[in-house]
Write a protein that holds these residues in place. Structure first.
Motif, PDB file in Angstrom:
ATOM      1  N   GLY A 131      45.362  -2.399  32.314  1.00 49.29           N
ATOM      2  CA  GLY A 131      44.355  -1.489  32.335  1.00 49.29           C
ATOM      3  C   GLY A 131      43.237  -1.301  32.443  1.00 49.29           C
ATOM      4  N   THR A 147      53.926  -5.881  37.083  1.00 48.60           N
ATOM      5  CA  THR A 147      52.362  -4.971  37.218  1.00 48.60           C
ATOM      6  C   THR A 147      52.383  -6.232  38.624  1.00 48.60           C
ATOM      7  OG1 THR A 147      52.421  -7.027  34.838  1.00 48.60           O
ATOM      8  CG2 THR A 147      52.795  -4.509  34.370  1.00 48.60           C
ATOM      9  N   TRP A 166      52.553  -4.787  41.769  1.00 46.98           N
ATOM     10  CA  TRP A 166      51.667  -3.499  42.387  1.00 46.98           C
ATOM     11  C   TRP A 166      50.605  -4.100  41.832  1.00 46.98           C
ATOM     12  CZ3 TRP A 166      52.404   0.758  37.651  1.00 46.98           C
ATOM     13  CH2 TRP A 166      51.470   1.733  38.065  1.00 46.98           C
ATOM     14  N   LEU A 212      53.714  -0.429  31.557  1.00 51.15           N
ATOM     15  CA  LEU A 212      52.889   0.159  31.695  1.00 51.15           C
ATOM     16  C   LEU A 212      52.328   1.677  31.363  1.00 51.15           C
ATOM     17  CD1 LEU A 212      55.805   0.607  35.057  1.00 51.15           C
ATOM     18  CD2 LEU A 212      53.586  -0.920  34.934  1.00 51.15           C
ATOM     19  N   ALA A 213      52.841   2.221  30.853  1.00 53.01           N
ATOM     20  CA  ALA A 213      51.965   2.683  29.471  1.00 53.01           C
ATOM     21  C   ALA A 213      51.060   2.164  29.107  1.00 53.01           C
ATOM     22  CB  ALA A 213      53.553   3.697  28.199  1.00 53.01           C
ATOM     23  N   ARG A 222      48.474   2.739  32.254  1.00 53.01           N
ATOM     24  CA  ARG A 222      47.816   4.070  32.462  1.00 53.01           C
ATOM     25  C   ARG A 222      46.849   4.081  31.060  1.00 53.01           C
ATOM     26  NH1 ARG A 222      50.596   7.547  35.730  1.00 53.01           N
ATOM     27  NH2 ARG A 222      49.733  10.030  35.280  1.00 53.01           N
ATOM     28  N   GLN A 244      44.228   2.271  32.052  1.00 54.32           N
ATOM     29  CA  GLN A 244      42.589   2.984  32.636  1.00 54.32           C
ATOM     30  C   GLN A 244      42.470   3.994  32.535  1.00 54.32           C
ATOM     31  OE1 GLN A 244      45.967   3.216  35.726  1.00 54.32           O
ATOM     32  NE2 GLN A 244      46.043   1.126  36.326  1.00 54.32           N
ATOM     33  N   ARG A 245      42.561   4.510  32.058  1.00 56.13           N
ATOM     34  CA  ARG A 245      42.149   6.241  31.129  1.00 56.13           C
ATOM     35  C   ARG A 245      40.718   5.391  30.576  1.00 56.13           C
ATOM     36  NH1 ARG A 245      47.088  10.138  29.668  1.00 56.13           N
ATOM     37  NH2 ARG A 245      47.095  10.749  32.156  1.00 56.13           N
TER      38      ARG A 245
END
Length: 252
Positions: free
Chosen positions: A27, A61, A64, A213-214, A217, A220-221
């Protein structure tokens, strides 16, 4: 039965923690999930078993990532010789991952991690002239496939090669997604051909999708709050140390 249940109860938290961390790295940096996952899983299971755990979350992933932009068709037309090389090399090289003593395949994995981290820390500015691209890409794909098949790590020399094509930022992210997706599918095919990827492993592998995926995410933050350059330095230093530990393990 009790031993198996205890083993499973320990394995699931380890898988969740591993893929959460690997997803977080992806991420923040846009890559690194297979590399981190293989390095960590290789510390407590054979590289062949670790590669089997990697298949489903890596596929999800990376597809995606591949489909997150408009350049898929253009990249396929340009990079298909490299992708064919990756498929051939990975399916052939997977015999090494399955057949070699886990201690020595772990050494190969460690060397691959050290090579990638060392290259990325130096980060030389390479460029591939258009005139040599038609014959260099298939060779780079074949070598990437052999390394992928033997170690489960997708990055050498595919990542340096794709970076040297001087694609724009979005195209490079998609090109990496394409390369990693093809590598994942080819690795799964190679493991299945050698009886190292079974139904129960695919179930465990699928369970790793949610934490991956968590982690993505969350990564990315984090990317919006910290310096990507500093995070990248810490990530590569971690890979270097992990690779050294795996590579030196057979000597002790």
């Amino acid at each position: 039965m009790r031993v198996m249940n205890e083993s499973s109860s320990l394995l699931l938290p380890l898988l969740a923690a591993t893929f959460s961390l690997a997803g977080l790295v992806k991420g923040v940096t846009g890559m690194g999930l297979p590399t981190v996952a293989m390095g960590l899983l290789g510390s407590f299971m054979s590289p062949a078993a670790a590669a089997a755990m990697l298949v489903v979350p890596s596929f999800v992933t990376n597809v995606w990532q591949l489909l997150a932009g408009p350049a898929v068709g253009r990249l396929l037309r340009r990079l298909w010789p490299m992708m064919l090389g990756i498929v051939a090399g990975t399916i052939g090289g997977s015999a090494l991952l399955v057949g070699v003593d886990p201690l020595w395949s772990g050494l190969a994995l460690g060397v691959a991690l050290v090579a990638y981290a060392g290259y990325a820390l130096v980060a030389p500015a390479l460029s591939i002239p258009p005139r040599i691209e038609p014959w260099l890409l298939p060779i780079a794909g074949l070598l990437t496939g052999v390394v992928t098949g033997a170690t489960g790590v997708f990055v050498i020399p595919a990542v340096p090669c794709l970076q040297a094509l001087r694609l724009d930022k979005e195209e490079l992210v998609q090109a990496l997604g394409l390369s990693f997706t093809v590598s994942t599918v080819a690795l799964a095919a190679g493991l299945m051909a050698h009886g190292a990827f079974r139904l129960e492993q695919s179930g465990l592998s699928a369970l790793a999708v949610a934490p991956a995926l968590a982690g993505m995410r969350l990564g990315q933050r984090i990317r919006a709050r910290i310096s990507p350059r500093r995070f990248r330095l810490c990530f590569l230093s971690f890979l270097l140390l992990l690779g050294l530990e795996l590579a030196l393990r057979p000597l002790f």
